[in-house]
Design a protein around this motif. Structure first.
Motif, PDB file in Angstrom:
ATOM      1  N   CYS A   1      37.789   6.451  34.754  1.00  0.00           N
ATOM      2  CA  CYS A   1      36.520   7.113  34.396  1.00  0.00           C
ATOM      3  C   CYS A   1      36.513   7.560  32.941  1.00  0.00           C
ATOM      4  CB  CYS A   1      36.280   8.303  35.328  1.00  0.00           C
ATOM      5  SG  CYS A   1      35.967   7.849  37.052  1.00  0.00           S
ATOM      6  N   ASP A   2      37.645   8.013  32.429  1.00  0.00           N
ATOM      7  CA  ASP A   2      37.696   8.421  31.021  1.00  0.00           C
ATOM      8  C   ASP A   2      37.433   7.234  30.093  1.00  0.00           C
ATOM      9  OD1 ASP A   2      38.270  11.025  31.728  1.00  0.00           O
ATOM     10  OD2 ASP A   2      40.441  10.725  31.668  1.00  0.00           O
ATOM     11  N   GLU A   3      37.963   6.075  30.446  1.00  0.00           N
ATOM     12  CA  GLU A   3      37.723   4.885  29.634  1.00  0.00           C
ATOM     13  C   GLU A   3      36.261   4.452  29.734  1.00  0.00           C
ATOM     14  OE1 GLU A   3      39.009   1.776  27.007  1.00  0.00           O
ATOM     15  OE2 GLU A   3      39.731   3.781  27.571  1.00  0.00           O
ATOM     16  N   ILE A   4      35.664   4.639  30.902  1.00  0.00           N
ATOM     17  CA  ILE A   4      34.236   4.332  31.054  1.00  0.00           C
ATOM     18  C   ILE A   4      33.405   5.194  30.116  1.00  0.00           C
ATOM     19  CG2 ILE A   4      32.277   4.536  32.633  1.00  0.00           C
ATOM     20  CD1 ILE A   4      34.101   3.669  34.891  1.00  0.00           C
ATOM     21  N   LEU A   5      33.693   6.492  30.061  1.00  0.00           N
ATOM     22  CA  LEU A   5      32.937   7.385  29.181  1.00  0.00           C
ATOM     23  C   LEU A   5      33.172   7.046  27.715  1.00  0.00           C
ATOM     24  CD1 LEU A   5      33.528  10.774  31.059  1.00  0.00           C
ATOM     25  CD2 LEU A   5      31.458   9.392  31.040  1.00  0.00           C
ATOM     26  N   ARG A   6      34.402   6.696  27.358  1.00  0.00           N
ATOM     27  CA  ARG A   6      34.703   6.374  25.957  1.00  0.00           C
ATOM     28  C   ARG A   6      33.938   5.129  25.508  1.00  0.00           C
ATOM     29  NH1 ARG A   6      37.760   3.237  22.734  1.00  0.00           N
ATOM     30  NH2 ARG A   6      38.494   1.959  24.475  1.00  0.00           N
ATOM     31  N   LEU A   7      33.999   4.081  26.317  1.00  0.00           N
ATOM     32  CA  LEU A   7      33.318   2.848  25.939  1.00  0.00           C
ATOM     33  C   LEU A   7      31.799   2.997  26.018  1.00  0.00           C
ATOM     34  CD1 LEU A   7      35.567   0.105  27.581  1.00  0.00           C
ATOM     35  CD2 LEU A   7      35.386   0.734  25.165  1.00  0.00           C
ATOM     36  N   THR A   8      31.312   3.840  26.916  1.00  0.00           N
ATOM     37  CA  THR A   8      29.868   4.067  26.989  1.00  0.00           C
ATOM     38  C   THR A   8      29.367   4.729  25.711  1.00  0.00           C
ATOM     39  OG1 THR A   8      29.955   4.275  29.402  1.00  0.00           O
ATOM     40  CG2 THR A   8      28.037   5.187  28.290  1.00  0.00           C
ATOM     41  N   ARG A   9      30.088   5.734  25.237  1.00  0.00           N
ATOM     42  CA  ARG A   9      29.698   6.392  23.975  1.00  0.00           C
ATOM     43  C   ARG A   9      29.710   5.393  22.821  1.00  0.00           C
ATOM     44  NH1 ARG A   9      33.175  10.464  26.102  1.00  0.00           N
ATOM     45  NH2 ARG A   9      32.016  12.305  26.795  1.00  0.00           N
ATOM     46  N   ALA A  10      30.778   4.587  22.748  1.00  0.00           N
ATOM     47  CA  ALA A  10      30.876   3.612  21.659  1.00  0.00           C
ATOM     48  C   ALA A  10      29.761   2.577  21.740  1.00  0.00           C
ATOM     49  CB  ALA A  10      32.250   2.935  21.698  1.00  0.00           C
ATOM     50  N   ALA A  11      29.400   2.167  22.953  1.00  0.00           N
ATOM     51  CA  ALA A  11      28.376   1.132  23.112  1.00  0.00           C
ATOM     52  C   ALA A  11      26.993   1.642  22.725  1.00  0.00           C
ATOM     53  CB  ALA A  11      28.383   0.626  24.552  1.00  0.00           C
ATOM     54  N   VAL A  12      26.618   2.845  23.171  1.00  0.00           N
ATOM     55  CA  VAL A  12      25.280   3.357  22.836  1.00  0.00           C
ATOM     56  C   VAL A  12      25.178   3.667  21.350  1.00  0.00           C
ATOM     57  CG1 VAL A  12      24.885   4.245  25.165  1.00  0.00           C
ATOM     58  CG2 VAL A  12      25.944   5.726  23.451  1.00  0.00           C
ATOM     59  N   GLN A  13      26.305   4.053  20.721  1.00  0.00           N
ATOM     60  CA  GLN A  13      26.286   4.264  19.278  1.00  0.00           C
ATOM     61  C   GLN A  13      26.102   2.950  18.521  1.00  0.00           C
ATOM     62  OE1 GLN A  13      29.915   6.367  18.435  1.00  0.00           O
ATOM     63  NE2 GLN A  13      29.197   8.284  19.375  1.00  0.00           N
ATOM     64  N   ALA A  14      26.499   1.857  19.158  1.00  0.00           N
ATOM     65  CA  ALA A  14      26.291   0.528  18.568  1.00  0.00           C
ATOM     66  C   ALA A  14      24.977  -0.095  19.032  1.00  0.00           C
ATOM     67  CB  ALA A  14      27.457  -0.381  18.932  1.00  0.00           C
TER      68      ALA A  14
END
Length: 367
Positions: free
Chosen positions: A72-85
């Motif tokens: 779940c922590d990796e899901i949140l990390r990649l979600t933040r990075a994706a929406v910022q991109a």
């Protein structure tokens, strides 16, 4: 719509197959791991593979990133990075270790960006759920869904429970109680699991009981077609087919309308709360409440006055002992004892006067 898939959850295999077969949407890249990689190899599917998730973010033609991770922590990390991109994100929930806080965190990430964050809900498996949103609790007697799983393991059970509960919640009923019962064979193997959703006996609106039955199949695959059955108060049954979800249709809708993605996140949080209560019910072997009502102003007033009353009694008893002890050992002027008597009795007088405020407290249940 160009889509990339990252993760190890085998549930993403259906999405990959639909992308490869679609003429309108395209699979831009894939980063398969673990169980998903094994399923791809077994199915003989050829997909474009990338080295890392970070290589996908700078691609300008990529629109949606699907995360099928177990952390779940990796899901949140990649979600933040994706929406910022400036990429939309779809999340296939892990089969274990998921809590309602994950949906809340995803909601915060979406609110801070202009992109959609979509959880893959179990109700996506309902082929036509338009009639469910118009159901009235007083006109429904029961909702039921029976599911069959090929492998009776913890991951399959969790996935079947979560998807089934989400299908039952597609009508929008706010269930507040969960009961889970297991039927096992003499050797300890699971034969059937019954999940019942209900409401409190003193609830203002009584909701129809919703039952989910998960049975073990004797062979691989699902035995027959599954339906969500809705029985009206007159005994008329309406069946809603449950099958393979149309991932691409749901993703297109959520990416085009952020409000739709927001509603899906809210639905996901409700389902995860019910799943958390179901785990407690299975562990404690009894009915478990999902939510605890804050109570009316009258009940809160009474509970607060009870706590304050205990403090006042303690103050009076302690003050009396100090009064008697100091009076025997020290000679003090008369004015001191007058002030001390006021300080000692003032909390009791204020507490008694505060009881007159009880009629001002509202009783919401009566109103």
């Amino acid at each position: 719509m160009n889509v990339a898939v990252i993760g190890s959850n085998p549930a993403a295999l259906i999405l990959l197959q639909q992308l490869l077969d679609s003429a309108e949407h395209r699979l831009s890249a894939c980063l398969p791991e673990g169980g998903l990689l094994d399923e791809l190899t077994a199915a003989g599917l050829s997909v474009p593979v990338v080295d890392s998730a970070e290589h996908l973010l700078p691609e300008s033609d990529l629109q949606v990133i699907v995360l099928a991770l177990d952390d779940c922590d990796e899901i949140l990390r990649l979600t933040r990075a994706a929406v910022q991109a400036d990429k939309h994100v779809a999340v296939i929930l892990p089969d274990s270790g998921v809590f309602p806080a994950l949906a809340f965190e995803l909601q915060l990430i979406q609110d801070e960006s202009q992109m959609s964050v979509v959880p893959v809900n179990g109700r996506w498996q309902l082929r036509d759920a338009s009639g469910l949103v118009h159901l009235v609790p007083q006109q429904i007697r029961q909702l039921s869904l029976s599911r069959t799983i090929a492998a009776v393991d913890q991951q399959s059970l969790t996935r079947a429970m979560r998807d089934g509960i989400d299908c039952l919640c597609a009508a929008g009923f706010a269930y507040s109680q969960v009961t889970v019962l297991d039927s096992t064979l003499p050797d300890g193997r699971l034969l059937r699991r019954l999940v019942t959703l209900g409401t409190h006996a003193e609830a203002e609106v009584r909701l129809p009981a919703a039952t989910l039955t998960i049975a073990a199949a004797e062979s691989a695959g699902v035995d027959g077609e599954e339906f969500l059955s809705v029985v009206s108060a007159e005994g008329v049954e309406q069946k809603y087919p449950v099958g393979v979800p149309d991932f691409l249709n749901w993703l297109s809708q959520a990416c085009a309308e952020r409000q739709a993605a927001r509603e899906m996140l809210g639905q996901c949080s409700v389902t995860l709360e019910l799943m958390e209560a179901a785990a407690k019910s299975l562990r404690r072997r009894r009915t478990v409440d999902v939510h605890f009502d804050s109570g009316s102003e009258r009940s809160l007033f009474k509970s607060q006055m009870t706590a304050i009353g205990c403090l006042v009694l303690t103050w009076m008893l302690t003050g009396m002992m100090v009064w008697l002890l100091v009076g025997q050992l020290i000679r003090l002027p008369a004015w001191f004892w007058s002030v001390a008597r006021i300080v000692w009795l003032a909390p009791m007088v204020i507490f008694l006067l505060a009881q007159l405020l009880l009629p001002l407290a509202r009783d919401r249940r009566r109103s």
